[in-house]
Motif scaffolding. Structure first.
Motif, mmCIF file in Angstrom:
data_model
loop_
_atom_site.group_PDB
_atom_site.id
_atom_site.type_symbol
_atom_site.label_atom_id
_atom_site.label_comp_id
_atom_site.label_asym_id
_atom_site.label_seq_id
_atom_site.Cartn_x
_atom_site.Cartn_y
_atom_site.Cartn_z
ATOM 1 N N VAL A 24 0.440 11.468 0.927
ATOM 2 C CA VAL A 24 1.677 11.699 1.685
ATOM 3 C C VAL A 24 2.846 11.910 0.730
ATOM 4 O O VAL A 24 3.676 12.809 0.910
ATOM 5 C CB VAL A 24 1.958 10.515 2.638
ATOM 6 N N GLN A 77 0.835 -1.196 0.000
ATOM 7 C CA GLN A 77 0.000 0.000 0.000
ATOM 8 C C GLN A 77 0.873 1.250 0.000
ATOM 9 O O GLN A 77 1.907 1.301 0.665
ATOM 10 C CB GLN A 77 -0.925 0.023 1.221
ATOM 11 N N ASP A 117 0.444 5.563 0.309
ATOM 12 C CA ASP A 117 -0.405 6.724 0.555
ATOM 13 C C ASP A 117 0.058 7.841 -0.383
ATOM 14 O O ASP A 117 1.021 8.548 -0.101
ATOM 15 C CB ASP A 117 -0.277 7.162 2.019
ATOM 16 N N TRP A 118 -0.636 7.996 -1.502
ATOM 17 C CA TRP A 118 -0.191 8.944 -2.513
ATOM 18 C C TRP A 118 -0.296 10.385 -2.054
ATOM 19 O O TRP A 118 0.465 11.243 -2.495
ATOM 20 C CB TRP A 118 -0.992 8.739 -3.805
#
Length: 264
Positions: free
Chosen positions: A213, A208, A210-211
């Protein structure tokens, strides 16, 4: 990681990537003082990518000239720009080889607060001494590029500061402050790019991402790094390196105090 933490860490990374004050020491402080968690691989990649964007944007004209002259030197005459291109390539090799061979060992054995505090102070003092050797030399030649390249390899030791040690070496060789800083900045491009590629390969193995971030971290880091480069080059000849030497001594002392009182 909340947005305030993201913003602060991205700005810290963007600024300390290019100032001669060691990014390692600064990234310890927020986690030690505020108990923030490790930012993780994705965030580390993002802020380094932001720094890369900043340095390429700021020196885009110089980079185009160097690349054009370097490629042209294969079929035509050499020039100062083409020789500078070769100097950057040659000076990158020692740190690249050392990083490939020693990165895991350094990660396991030298990434301690005591090591970072010690190198922050020691190489801060060395920078102060080197500033007294600053001369008027403007064109980096191949032998000196090799010396600066081996100095850059020392930056694998946490707390040394890549920009700090390369500027120190250039100053000791008699280059002007401006030349030392500019060559150090240009020399950072291949290593940051290679590091970003390496981290990207590692990141692809994670399930995974977190784009938000990543993008926010990259943007904040890029803005901070661009402003840092501009102001540093603008003020360097006026203020010299002594403020950074003093700052390193204070930072190293604070880190030792954190160790002494058991905070880290």
């Amino acid at each position: 990681m909340d947005f305030l933490q993201l913003l602060i860490l991205a700005i810290i990374q963007g600024i300390t990537e290019f100032l001669p004050i060691s990014s390692s020491g600064h990234l310890i402080l927020p986690s030690a003082v505020f108990g923030w968690p490790d930012q993780g691989l994705a965030f580390d990649l993002a802020v380094h990518f932001g720094s890369l964007i900043a340095i390429i944007t700021y020196f885009n004209r110089d980079i185009r000239q160097i690349l054009s002259a370097w490629f042209g030197s294969f079929t035509g005459p050499t020039s100062d720009d083409s020789r500078l291109g070769w100097c950057i390539i040659v000076a990158t090799i020692p740190a690249g080889v050392a990083g490939f061979l020693l990165d895991d060992w350094i990660e396991l054995n030298l990434r301690s607060v005591v090591v970072i505090a010690s190198t922050t102070i020691i190489f801060g003092v060395v920078l102060g001494v080197a500033d007294r050797f600053a001369g008027q030399r403007l064109l980096v030649n191949m032998p000196n590029a090799v010396i600066i390249g081996f100095a850059q390899a020392l930056a694998l030791i946490p707390g040394t500061s890549r920009s700090g040690i390369t500027m120190t070496a250039a100053l000791m060789l008699g280059y002007s402050r401006d030349t030392a800083a500019r060559f150090s900045f240009l020399l950072s491009i291949p290593l940051i790019f290679a590091g970003a590629l390496f981290k990207t390969a590692e990141l692809l193995e994670q399930p995974q991402v977190d784009w938000f971030v990543l993008i926010a971290g990259a943007v904040c880091s890029a803005i901070a790094a661009f402003a840092c480069i501009h102001l540093f080059l603008k003020w360097l000849n006026r203020i010299g390196f002594m403020p950074f030497v003093i700052y390193r001594l204070v930072l190293g002392s604070v880190l030792f105090a954190l160790v002494f009182f058991g905070v880290v």
